[in-house]
Motif scaffolding. Structure first.
Motif: not given
Length: 110
Positions: A29-47
């Motif tokens: 879902d985060v990746k899809a949201a980023i794509k809608t504003i013209g971006g690309k998810l490079e890395a995603f971590y829970f911490s």
């Protein structure tokens, strides 16, 4: 494309939603949201600790980074702090600019 780091904290309601949906769905879902504003998810971590999630994104510009924070914050279940990231070359360029600049600190001699 400029890189930004996002650090997110979920509310208790957001954590409940995460438990219901699971981590993989949240990443999608985060990746899809980023794509809608013209971006690309490079890395995603829970911490662990104060922050629940950390991610690195490529975005077209600073307003796009602000849009991502606004979009997430408007949900009411997560807050995001965004930091612009510099490449080594950009950091060197900033250092060179700083070498030629002048700054008088508060209370410093004129």
């Amino acid at each position: 494309m400029p890189k930004f780091m996002g650090v997110a904290q979920y509310s208790s309601e957001g954590l409940s939603g995460l438990m219901e949906d699971g981590a993989a769905k949240r990443q999608r879902d985060v990746k899809a949201a980023i794509k809608t504003i013209g971006g690309k998810l490079e890395a995603f971590y829970f911490s662990l600790g104060n922050d629940d999630c950390i991610f690195i994104v490529d975005l077209p510009d600073t307003p796009s980074a602000a849009a991502l924070s606004i979009l997430a914050g408007a949900s009411g279940v997560v807050s995001v702090q965004t930091t612009a990231l510099l490449t080594v070359a950009e950091a060197d360029a900033a250092i060179e600019k700083a070498k030629g600049a002048r700054y008088r600190p508060p209370g410093g001699a004129e």
